[in-house]
Write a protein that holds these residues in place. Sequence first.
Motif, PDB file in Angstrom:
ATOM      1  N   UNK A 268       0.800  -1.213   0.000  1.00  0.00           N
ATOM      2  CA  UNK A 268       0.000   0.000   0.000  1.00  0.00           C
ATOM      3  C   UNK A 268       0.834   1.265   0.000  1.00  0.00           C
ATOM      4  N   UNK A 269       2.071   1.163   0.522  1.00  0.00           N
ATOM      5  CA  UNK A 269       2.944   2.340   0.608  1.00  0.00           C
ATOM      6  C   UNK A 269       4.290   2.141  -0.088  1.00  0.00           C
ATOM      7  N   UNK A 270       4.627   0.907  -0.394  1.00  0.00           N
ATOM      8  CA  UNK A 270       5.879   0.580  -1.071  1.00  0.00           C
ATOM      9  C   UNK A 270       5.587  -0.129  -2.388  1.00  0.00           C
ATOM     10  N   UNK A 271       6.624  -0.285  -3.183  1.00  0.00           N
ATOM     11  CA  UNK A 271       6.505  -1.072  -4.419  1.00  0.00           C
ATOM     12  C   UNK A 271       6.916  -2.522  -4.135  1.00  0.00           C
ATOM     13  N   UNK A 272       6.473  -3.034  -3.024  1.00  0.00           N
ATOM     14  CA  UNK A 272       6.828  -4.389  -2.646  1.00  0.00           C
ATOM     15  C   UNK A 272       6.426  -4.672  -1.215  1.00  0.00           C
ATOM     16  N   UNK A 273       6.949  -5.770  -0.680  1.00  0.00           N
ATOM     17  CA  UNK A 273       6.592  -6.237   0.651  1.00  0.00           C
ATOM     18  C   UNK A 273       7.770  -6.111   1.605  1.00  0.00           C
ATOM     19  N   UNK A 274       7.522  -6.379   2.874  1.00  0.00           N
ATOM     20  CA  UNK A 274       8.627  -6.374   3.838  1.00  0.00           C
ATOM     21  C   UNK A 274       9.665  -7.447   3.531  1.00  0.00           C
ATOM     22  N   UNK A 275       9.276  -8.670   3.140  1.00  0.00           N
ATOM     23  CA  UNK A 275      10.312  -9.622   2.705  1.00  0.00           C
ATOM     24  C   UNK A 275      11.147  -9.111   1.533  1.00  0.00           C
ATOM     25  N   UNK A 276      10.538  -8.341   0.624  1.00  0.00           N
ATOM     26  CA  UNK A 276      11.313  -7.735  -0.464  1.00  0.00           C
ATOM     27  C   UNK A 276      12.352  -6.767   0.104  1.00  0.00           C
ATOM     28  N   UNK A 277      11.949  -5.980   1.106  1.00  0.00           N
ATOM     29  CA  UNK A 277      12.887  -5.060   1.749  1.00  0.00           C
ATOM     30  C   UNK A 277      14.032  -5.816   2.399  1.00  0.00           C
ATOM     31  N   UNK A 278      13.712  -6.922   3.078  1.00  0.00           N
ATOM     32  CA  UNK A 278      14.755  -7.708   3.739  1.00  0.00           C
ATOM     33  C   UNK A 278      15.741  -8.268   2.716  1.00  0.00           C
ATOM     34  N   UNK A 279      15.245  -8.716   1.576  1.00  0.00           N
ATOM     35  CA  UNK A 279      16.143  -9.239   0.543  1.00  0.00           C
ATOM     36  C   UNK A 279      17.121  -8.163   0.064  1.00  0.00           C
ATOM     37  N   UNK A 280      16.604  -6.957  -0.163  1.00  0.00           N
ATOM     38  CA  UNK A 280      17.485  -5.873  -0.594  1.00  0.00           C
ATOM     39  C   UNK A 280      18.504  -5.539   0.503  1.00  0.00           C
ATOM     40  N   UNK A 281      18.023  -5.437   1.737  1.00  0.00           N
ATOM     41  CA  UNK A 281      18.907  -5.114   2.856  1.00  0.00           C
ATOM     42  C   UNK A 281      20.007  -6.145   3.019  1.00  0.00           C
TER      43      UNK A 281
END
Length: 299
Positions: A268-281
């Motif tokens: 709703x606020x990102x172009x992806x999910x929290x798991x997507x964020x973790x993968x990038x991090x």
Amino acid sequence: MSGRGARHARTRAGLAVLAACAVASGCAAADARKAVEPAPGQQPLQAPPAPDSHAGKMRTAQAARVAMAKKWRLSKPPLLAPPAPAEKPVIRARKGFEVDGQENLPPVFTTVPTKDKVVFLTIDDGSEKDPAFLKMMSDLKIPYTAFLSNYLVKDDYGYFGKMQSRGVTLNNHTLTHPYLPGLSYAGQKREICGMQNIMQKQYGERPALFRPPYGNYNRDTLRAAKSCGIKYAPIWNEEVYVDHVEWREEDRDLHPGDIILTHFRGRGEWKGTMPDMVRLLMKYVTDKGYAVARLEDYL
């Protein structure tokens, strides 16, 4: 043939048999040595370590970490953080982030003083409550610290209770996430101490860590925080999103002990999910040779 001659003949025959056996044994031993000795330039074959040996356990644990990374679509498993330091570093306010009377107030800092090649993941507010994120962080054993605002978590305190049960420390990010310097001392105290009361009621603890919303604060903020039992006010040196990283420092790089900020966000606020964020991090920190450690272990 006389009896004596027959005995001599039998003795000579026995000796011949023994000699033949000795030659055969020597040949067999030589053959056996050839079978186990490596050819020049080759390493000798070794039996795999027993499963219950230290080496065997390490190999099994590494295989499990590789498999779990593959499950969550990480190119590499996260690096393991070193043991928590026996002697905790002294935490002081970052230069330029002090207020009057700082020596008696919770320090605001962006990096923990350490030579360990570690960083600390912190997650703010509580808007997104993604079960896959909880599962991913548990599976990969990635530590993190949460800073919660009541207006966003009150619809599902249980989600963060599950987080707490898995070893995550839940901390104070005010009741309503206001711009604190715009409030009076009494107003700031209501926001911070009120959240302390919620944390005590819902999770059984009054946090020692507080993060001012937006990273904005003044002397009254830190005075109010101290009056509510706060000892530290960590902010951040990098911020990670689902598709990019932002830096506070001009060198745009990680440093030992850096605190990394992200948020509980979803599609709703990102172009992806929290798991997507973790993968990038994790790609970002692992490629640079850093492990994610638990912030509270260094305080």
